[in-house]
Every structure is written in structure tokens, then in C-alpha cells.
Design a protein around this motif. Structure first.
Motif, mmCIF file in Angstrom:
data_model
loop_
_atom_site.group_PDB
_atom_site.id
_atom_site.type_symbol
_atom_site.label_atom_id
_atom_site.label_comp_id
_atom_site.label_asym_id
_atom_site.label_seq_id
_atom_site.Cartn_x
_atom_site.Cartn_y
_atom_site.Cartn_z
ATOM 1 N N ILE A 23 0.840 -1.198 0.000
ATOM 2 C CA ILE A 23 0.000 0.000 0.000
ATOM 3 C C ILE A 23 0.879 1.253 0.000
ATOM 4 O O ILE A 23 0.618 2.209 -0.741
ATOM 5 C CB ILE A 23 -0.961 -0.007 1.208
ATOM 6 C CG1 ILE A 23 -2.023 -1.074 1.014
ATOM 7 C CG2 ILE A 23 -1.601 1.356 1.401
ATOM 8 C CD1 ILE A 23 -2.942 -1.255 2.199
ATOM 9 N N GLY A 24 1.925 1.257 0.810
ATOM 10 C CA GLY A 24 2.840 2.396 0.834
ATOM 11 C C GLY A 24 3.558 2.586 -0.487
ATOM 12 O O GLY A 24 3.736 3.709 -0.959
ATOM 13 N N ALA A 66 1.113 4.076 -2.986
ATOM 14 C CA ALA A 66 0.903 5.499 -2.711
ATOM 15 C C ALA A 66 2.084 6.327 -3.208
ATOM 16 O O ALA A 66 1.905 7.414 -3.771
ATOM 17 C CB ALA A 66 0.688 5.719 -1.217
ATOM 18 N N ALA A 121 1.889 9.204 -6.138
ATOM 19 C CA ALA A 121 2.352 10.564 -5.865
ATOM 20 C C ALA A 121 3.447 10.984 -6.835
ATOM 21 O O ALA A 121 3.459 12.123 -7.322
ATOM 22 C CB ALA A 121 2.851 10.661 -4.427
#
Length: 56
Positions: free
Chosen positions: A19-20, A23, A27
Motif C-alpha cells: 500500500i505504501g 501510494a 504521488a
């Protein structure tokens, strides 16, 4: 007899890392598509000049 959770902590940690990572990729792609810094190219400076002239 002891009680143990049925959740695999390693799998949960790996899911959090994915998930990180997702993200961070989203970004990064967003910044590459439309950077937050001003456009300092010749075309960008001309557009800025026209915008300032039109606002007078």
C-alpha cells in the motif's frame, strides 16, 4: 494451552508495504504529470507575461 491469533503478521506487514509503495508511485506520477513548481520554459514565461499583461 495458549491462545494465538489467526492473523499472519508477516502477510499483514507485506500488505502495508505494498500500500505504501502504491501510494508513493501514485504521488510520483502525479508530480511528473503536473509539477508543483512554476514552468520556467520559454513558453511558460511567455504565458506568464501574457497573464500579467491581461490582468492590468
Amino acid at each position: 494451552m495458549t491462545w494465538e491469533t489467526a492473523v499472519d503478521v508477516n502477510r499483514l506487514a507485506l500488505f502495508g508495504e505494498f500500500i505504501g509503495f502504491a501510494a508513493a508511485v501514485i504521488a510520483t506520477l502525479t508530480v511528473f504529470r503536473r509539477p508543483p513548481w512554476p514552468d520556467l520554459s520559454a513558453a511558460g514565461m511567455e504565458a506568464l507575461r501574457k497573464l500579467k499583461w491581461a490582468s492590468r
